[in-house]
Motif scaffolding. Structure first.
Motif, PDB file in Angstrom:
ATOM      1  N   ILE A  81     -13.370   7.344  32.634  1.00 10.67           N
ATOM      2  CA  ILE A  81     -12.525   7.596  31.665  1.00 10.67           C
ATOM      3  C   ILE A  81     -11.301   8.100  32.723  1.00 10.67           C
ATOM      4  O   ILE A  81     -10.016   8.816  32.381  1.00 10.67           O
ATOM      5  CB  ILE A  81     -13.291   9.055  31.180  1.00 10.67           C
ATOM      6  N   ARG A  84      -7.517   6.775  33.148  1.00 11.00           N
ATOM      7  CA  ARG A  84      -6.278   7.005  31.613  1.00 11.00           C
ATOM      8  C   ARG A  84      -6.191   8.613  31.133  1.00 11.00           C
ATOM      9  O   ARG A  84      -6.014   8.619  30.314  1.00 11.00           O
ATOM     10  CB  ARG A  84      -7.131   6.434  30.711  1.00 11.00           C
ATOM     11  N   ASN A  85      -7.624   9.757  31.932  1.00 12.92           N
ATOM     12  CA  ASN A  85      -7.389  10.766  31.447  1.00 12.92           C
ATOM     13  C   ASN A  85      -6.172  11.603  32.429  1.00 12.92           C
ATOM     14  O   ASN A  85      -6.194  12.397  32.499  1.00 12.92           O
ATOM     15  CB  ASN A  85      -8.457  11.187  32.016  1.00 12.92           C
ATOM     16  N   GLN A  88      -4.219  12.383  26.888  1.00 10.19           N
ATOM     17  CA  GLN A  88      -4.672  11.886  25.339  1.00 10.19           C
ATOM     18  C   GLN A  88      -6.156  12.162  25.195  1.00 10.19           C
ATOM     19  O   GLN A  88      -6.656  12.778  26.012  1.00 10.19           O
ATOM     20  CB  GLN A  88      -4.334  10.566  25.767  1.00 10.19           C
ATOM     21  N   ILE A  90      -9.936  12.471  23.261  1.00 10.89           N
ATOM     22  CA  ILE A  90     -10.925  11.835  23.497  1.00 10.89           C
ATOM     23  C   ILE A  90     -10.772  10.824  22.946  1.00 10.89           C
ATOM     24  O   ILE A  90     -11.451   9.137  22.851  1.00 10.89           O
ATOM     25  CB  ILE A  90     -12.380  12.906  23.254  1.00 10.89           C
ATOM     26  N   LEU A  93      -8.905   7.403  23.870  1.00  7.42           N
ATOM     27  CA  LEU A  93      -9.478   7.112  25.894  1.00  7.42           C
ATOM     28  C   LEU A  93     -11.113   6.739  24.700  1.00  7.42           C
ATOM     29  O   LEU A  93     -11.588   5.039  25.808  1.00  7.42           O
ATOM     30  CB  LEU A  93     -10.308   8.568  26.434  1.00  7.42           C
ATOM     31  N   ALA A 151     -12.505  16.395  27.122  1.00  5.34           N
ATOM     32  CA  ALA A 151     -12.376  14.714  28.859  1.00  5.34           C
ATOM     33  C   ALA A 151     -13.078  14.846  29.873  1.00  5.34           C
ATOM     34  O   ALA A 151     -12.807  14.245  30.260  1.00  5.34           O
ATOM     35  CB  ALA A 151     -11.592  13.556  28.707  1.00  5.34           C
ATOM     36  N   ASN A 669      -2.645  -0.197  32.612  1.00  4.16           N
ATOM     37  CA  ASN A 669      -3.401   1.330  33.919  1.00  4.16           C
ATOM     38  C   ASN A 669      -3.511   0.989  34.809  1.00  4.16           C
ATOM     39  O   ASN A 669      -4.041  -0.328  35.194  1.00  4.16           O
ATOM     40  CB  ASN A 669      -4.698   1.122  32.532  1.00  4.16           C
ATOM     41  N   ASN A 690       1.600   2.651  27.356  1.00  3.58           N
ATOM     42  CA  ASN A 690       1.288   2.412  26.802  1.00  3.58           C
ATOM     43  C   ASN A 690       2.261   1.422  26.121  1.00  3.58           C
ATOM     44  O   ASN A 690       3.501   1.782  25.595  1.00  3.58           O
ATOM     45  CB  ASN A 690       1.059   3.757  25.323  1.00  3.58           C
TER      46      ASN A 690
END
Length: 740
Positions: A81, A84-85, A88, A90, A93, A151, A669, A690
């Motif tokens: 995780i 990308r945390n 945004q 959960i 993700l 998250a 990412n 994104n």
């Protein structure tokens, strides 16, 4: 959206008396829990064994599965995780997991977000945190906006598709998701992370841990803020959250006390837009729009959803021997909040106002409130040896919710007084269950799984929409399966599970609602080698009285459901991990399915007709994802994440007007983490772009099936009653994380 809707009831005075009694009861509960914690701490100091329980084997062991369980599942942990945390939710993700479809009201993954698994909406996905139910007891939904940046406090999560194994809370009719919060740390550490990106989105997080003091105690915590203007106009979010845990580690005992929660202020964006507006102005938001006395169109600046939620959990884990262990938990959740909006030309009688002369309507600003309490306990006893693994579990939970409405301003206020309620409703729900799980190694390569759950539910509510509800349910949910290890690399499994589920609050608005039943058959093959892992799963889910989404929304944007008689979901799920080289990794997945209502009845042109077999709403036949990762050096990771969702209907009558187009979205990412010997242990720079190809797509919408033939509309008909939730084009987030 939160299930704030309630109706007029004559219970105002009795509710006041009840609330004062309730407050005293909660104080007693807190004193009781404190005394238990103190007693358990005293017991823990006297323990004498050498084994230390790990949280991931204790707090969620009663609801999690392994590869020896005949269930289809996926795991994500903190390292999966972290890159990308960046703010945004959960669900976003989890977007690249098999059979998962996600959506965002604001269009950029912050604020209100949703998840569907195998076509089943969020009200049918069971969510637990450390084995404690999280779904709202009445609506059965999950409001991630109430737990911003959660998250950052998740150690790992497991998504079980289908019925899965017995768990606490509402039944899993599409999937169950169990989350484990942060494990304790043996050494002191800290973390500061910040991110910024498109639409003025930003996240700031501070974490700390004392490490184990005197080899026994740890205190850890987190503070977070998230803000975003949103992709959709005025779809702003102002979110704050906290997480605090105290842990005691004994030689055979682990005690963990947690307090976490969040507060959110989110500008409403659940109205969606029609097809014409979608072409002309994708970011338009009609929420808060009104015409003033001069005939000018304006937007109310506080058309917002406001909610605060606090969670308290106390866990005691004890390992008596190498074979016997227990987990006892108490929990309490306090939620309170409202949504506020401007109503133009509202009927005065609807708000308890007396007409002023000939004036019977007025512009006004209303607030619809929800003040609720949810508390209970869970317990599990586990026995494990070489051949036998047994878990006995139970849970008891009670929900108490007060719904009421206020008019805080009116152009013609009539006889109203500040603080008056124009409705007062109250509801309670008691949910209890007990289950026994057994996994027995019959032979060297063959194991047998059995699972039996008995669950009772009692729900009472009063409102003009639901009527006076006093419903009770008793469900027996058996499950069984076989797991056959062909060799060290290949495993076959088969399972059957029966599930039952009660209606939610909004279901009762439709009247004559029935509980739903499900028979779930799963057949799978797992292959595991050093360079290639493959999971293949066939499923058939046969429903009786499935509560399918109709495509319609109530007046606060909450999806409506209705019993569909007989229906089924059948498909194949394939996911793999392929190590192409020491630097290249590939993780594809695909779900191919059929999701059908059998003999679906619909009133068309005033005549009840049998439409035969139709597609279930919001159930695409193809869902695919992929993650391609390149690691040129150990500290640098580059990933291309892809997601394809096939076309889907937003209603159940196969109308062409109700189709959501398929979409194929790609994200990029990148993360670079390097160790230091100075102030910081490590520094990580991460970036997420994104929708790199700037695709214009919609992941959600609504469709009102009027009493007309919408499958072949005449030319004069418009698409009124059809709406869409557009998602953002190319957007980015960049972040910096400092660990010390």
């Amino acid at each position: 959206m939160k299930n704030y809707l309630s109706l007029k009831a004559a219970k105002s005075q009795s509710c006041k008396v009840f609330k004062s009694q309730k407050l005293a009861n909660y104080k007693s509960i807190f004193y009781f829990l404190f005394s238990i914690f103190y007693s358990l701490f005293s017991i823990a100091q006297e323990q004498d064994s050498t084994k230390v329980n790990q949280l991931d084997n204790v707090l969620v062991s009663a609801v999690r599965v392994t590869t020896k369980t005949p269930v289809s599942f996926s795991n994500l942990d903190k390292k999966d995780i972290k890159t990308r945390n960046l703010g945004q939710d959960i669900p976003i993700l989890m977007n690249y997991l098999p059979s998962v479809v996600t959506t965002s009201d604001a269009g950029n993954g912050m604020g209100y977000t949703g998840i569907r698994v195998r076509g089943s909406d969020a009200t049918r996905v069971n969510i637990t945190i450390n084995g404690i139910p999280y779904n709202d007891a009445e609506s059965q939904g999950t409001f991630w906006v109430n737990m911003p940046d959660f998250a950052s406090s998740v150690e790992s999560l497991q998504l079980q598709r289908g019925v899965g194994t017995s768990t606490n809370g509402s039944g899993a009719f599409g999937a169950s998701l169990n989350m484990l919060t942060d494990n304790y740390a043996t050494k002191a550490n800290g973390e500061i992370s910040s991110s910024y990106g498109s639409f003025n989105s930003n996240k700031n997080t501070v974490k700390f841990s004392t490490g184990l003091l005197n080899d026994h105690f740890e205190l850890a915590g987190r503070l977070s803020t998230i803000k975003s203007d949103g992709y959709v106009d005025r779809a702003s979010s102002d979110l704050k959250s906290y997480f605090l845990q105290g842990t005691y580690v004994g030689k055979t005992t682990l005690i963990k006390a947690l307090v976490f929660g969040g507060t959110e202020k989110t500008y409403q964006s659940w109205n969606g837009i029609d097809a014409v507006t979608l072409k002309e102005n994708r970011r338009f938001n009609s929420a808060g729009m009104f015409t003033d006395e001069k005939g000018k169109n304006r937007f109310y600046d506080n058309e917002t959803d406001n909610y605060n939620q606090d969670h308290y959990q106390l866990h005691w884990n004890e390992s008596f021997t190498d074979k016997w262990s227990t987990n006892l938990a108490f929990h309490y959740t306090k939620g309170k909040g409202y949504y506020e909006n401007y109503k133009e030309d509202a009927g005065m009688g609807d708000y308890g106002l007396t007409p002023v002369g000939t004036v019977t309507t007025t512009d006004l600003i209303r607030q619809k409130w929800l003040d609720n309490d949810f508390y209970g306990t869970t317990f599990s006893l586990k026995y494990k040896d070489e051949k036998l693994d047994v878990i006995l579990g139970e849970g008891w939970n009670k929900y108490e919710g007060s719904h009421f409405g206020k008019v805080i301003w009116a152009r013609y206020a009539s006889q109203s007084e500040l603080g008056d309620h124009y409705y007062n409703d109250f509801s309670t729900k008691v949910d209890g269950n007990i289950f026994l799980k057994v996994n027995y190694q019959l032979f060297k390569k063959l194991s047998l799984y059995g699972d039996l759950q008995y669950r009772t539910v009692q729900y009472k509510a009063n409102s003009m929409e639901t009527g006076l509800v006093d419903d009770s349910f008793s469900f027996l949910n058996p499950k069984a399966g076989l797991n056959f290890e062909i060799n060290q690399k290949n495993t076959l499994y088969f399972s059957y599970a029966k599930a039952n589920r009660e209606p939610n609050r909004t279901d009762y608005e439709g009247g004559n609602v029935r509980p739903e039943k499900l028979n779930d058959f799963e057949l799978g093959w797992r292959f595991n080698s050093d360079y290639f892992q493959l999971n293949t799963n066939f499923y058939y889910m046969g429903y009786k009285d499935q509560l399918v989404l109709t495509g319609e929304l109530n007046d606060v944007g909450s999806p409506l459901r209705a019993n569909s008689g007989d229906s089924y979901r059948a498909g194949i799920e394939i996911d793999a991990t392929l190590k192409l080289s020491e630097k290249w990794f590939l993780q594809p997945n695909v779900t191919l399915s059929q999701n059908k209502n059998k003999d679906f009845y619909f009133t068309r042109d005033g005549v009840l007709q049998n439409l035969g077999e139709t597609n279930i709403a919001f159930s695409p036949n193809i869902i695919a994802g992929n993650r391609l990762t390149f690691m040129p050096v150990k500290s640098l990771q580059l990933s291309l994440l892809s997601k394809f969702v096939g076309e889907q209907f937003m209603g159940n009558i196969d109308s062409e007007l109700s189709k959501l187009d398929s979409y194929f979205v790609n994200d990029f990412n990148a993360s670079f983490e390097f160790k230091t010997n100075k102030v910081f242990k490590s520094i990580m720079i991460s970036a997420l772009v994104n929708n790199i190809f700037n695709l214009k797509y919609e992941s959600n919408g609504f469709f009102y099936t009027f009493d007309d033939d919408y499958s072949n509309p005449p030319a004069v008909k418009t698409m009124e009653g059809v709406g869409y939730y557009p998602q953002a084009g190319t957007n980015f987030l960049v972040g910096l994380t400092l660990k010390f």
